[in-house]
Design a protein around this motif. Structure first.
Motif, PDB file in Angstrom:
ATOM      1  N   ILE A  17       0.879  -1.170   0.000  1.00  0.00           N
ATOM      2  CA  ILE A  17       0.000   0.000   0.000  1.00  0.00           C
ATOM      3  C   ILE A  17       0.912   1.215   0.000  1.00  0.00           C
ATOM      4  CG2 ILE A  17      -1.775   1.319   1.209  1.00  0.00           C
ATOM      5  CD1 ILE A  17      -2.712  -1.327   2.471  1.00  0.00           C
ATOM      6  N   ASN A  18       0.727   2.060  -1.001  1.00  0.00           N
ATOM      7  CA  ASN A  18       1.520   3.284  -1.129  1.00  0.00           C
ATOM      8  C   ASN A  18       0.576   4.474  -1.237  1.00  0.00           C
ATOM      9  OD1 ASN A  18       3.970   1.799  -1.295  1.00  0.00           O
ATOM     10  ND2 ASN A  18       3.579   1.427  -3.447  1.00  0.00           N
ATOM     11  N   HIS A  19       1.039   5.613  -0.732  1.00  0.00           N
ATOM     12  CA  HIS A  19       0.257   6.854  -0.814  1.00  0.00           C
ATOM     13  C   HIS A  19       1.129   7.939  -1.431  1.00  0.00           C
ATOM     14  CE1 HIS A  19      -2.529   4.995   2.005  1.00  0.00           C
ATOM     15  NE2 HIS A  19      -1.556   4.876   2.885  1.00  0.00           N
ATOM     16  N   LYS A  32      -2.508  11.643   1.664  1.00  0.00           N
ATOM     17  CA  LYS A  32      -3.181  10.544   0.955  1.00  0.00           C
ATOM     18  C   LYS A  32      -4.019  11.045  -0.225  1.00  0.00           C
ATOM     19  CE  LYS A  32      -3.244   7.434   4.907  1.00  0.00           C
ATOM     20  NZ  LYS A  32      -4.067   6.611   5.788  1.00  0.00           N
ATOM     21  N   THR A  35      -3.904   6.772  -3.315  1.00  0.00           N
ATOM     22  CA  THR A  35      -3.529   5.535  -2.640  1.00  0.00           C
ATOM     23  C   THR A  35      -3.485   4.418  -3.672  1.00  0.00           C
ATOM     24  OG1 THR A  35      -4.472   6.205  -0.527  1.00  0.00           O
ATOM     25  CG2 THR A  35      -4.194   3.842  -0.878  1.00  0.00           C
ATOM     26  N   TYR A  36      -2.430   3.623  -3.610  1.00  0.00           N
ATOM     27  CA  TYR A  36      -2.255   2.505  -4.527  1.00  0.00           C
ATOM     28  C   TYR A  36      -2.089   1.231  -3.716  1.00  0.00           C
ATOM     29  CZ  TYR A  36      -1.099   6.347  -7.635  1.00  0.00           C
ATOM     30  OH  TYR A  36      -1.132   7.505  -8.356  1.00  0.00           O
ATOM     31  N   GLU A  37      -2.876   0.226  -4.049  1.00  0.00           N
ATOM     32  CA  GLU A  37      -2.755  -1.092  -3.430  1.00  0.00           C
ATOM     33  C   GLU A  37      -2.532  -2.092  -4.548  1.00  0.00           C
ATOM     34  OE1 GLU A  37      -5.747  -2.143  -0.512  1.00  0.00           O
ATOM     35  OE2 GLU A  37      -6.268  -0.029  -0.278  1.00  0.00           O
TER      36      GLU A  37
END
Length: 96
Positions: A17-19, A32, A35-37
């Motif tokens: 999980i990246n923001h 945020k 957001t990438y999951e």
């Protein structure tokens, strides 16, 4: 300025999980904003997948390092060894 936040990494599944946050000149922040999951695929896994898809060869192009800044220098060359550093960019090229 944008800030890439590596918020979560599961070393077993490679789920991440990246923001992306933003910091503005007036001192305000937007946390945020994005957001990438996803699952973080490794270069060896992607190389194997490309070969299974029919590519005869796969070449990794690695960015060189500017000796003064320690940052990427924008020069790419085929490589079998990459530098262990906090951030890097590589290109995978599938050759038929």
């Amino acid at each position: 300025t944008y800030v890439w936040d590596q918020a979560h990494f599961n070393p077993i599944s490679h789920d991440v999980i990246n923001h992306i946050h933003f910091r503005f000149p007036d001192g305000s922040k937007l946390m945020k904003a994005f957001t990438y999951e996803w699952r973080f695929w490794t270069l060896p896994e992607l190389t194997e997948l490309l070969k299974e898809a029919g590519f005869g060869d796969v070449v990794v192009y690695w960015e060189g390092t500017d000796e003064e800044t320690g940052e990427g220098d924008g020069n790419w060359s085929p490589s079998k060894i990459g530098d262990s550093c906090p951030g890097w960019i590589a290109y995978l090229v599938g050759i038929r």
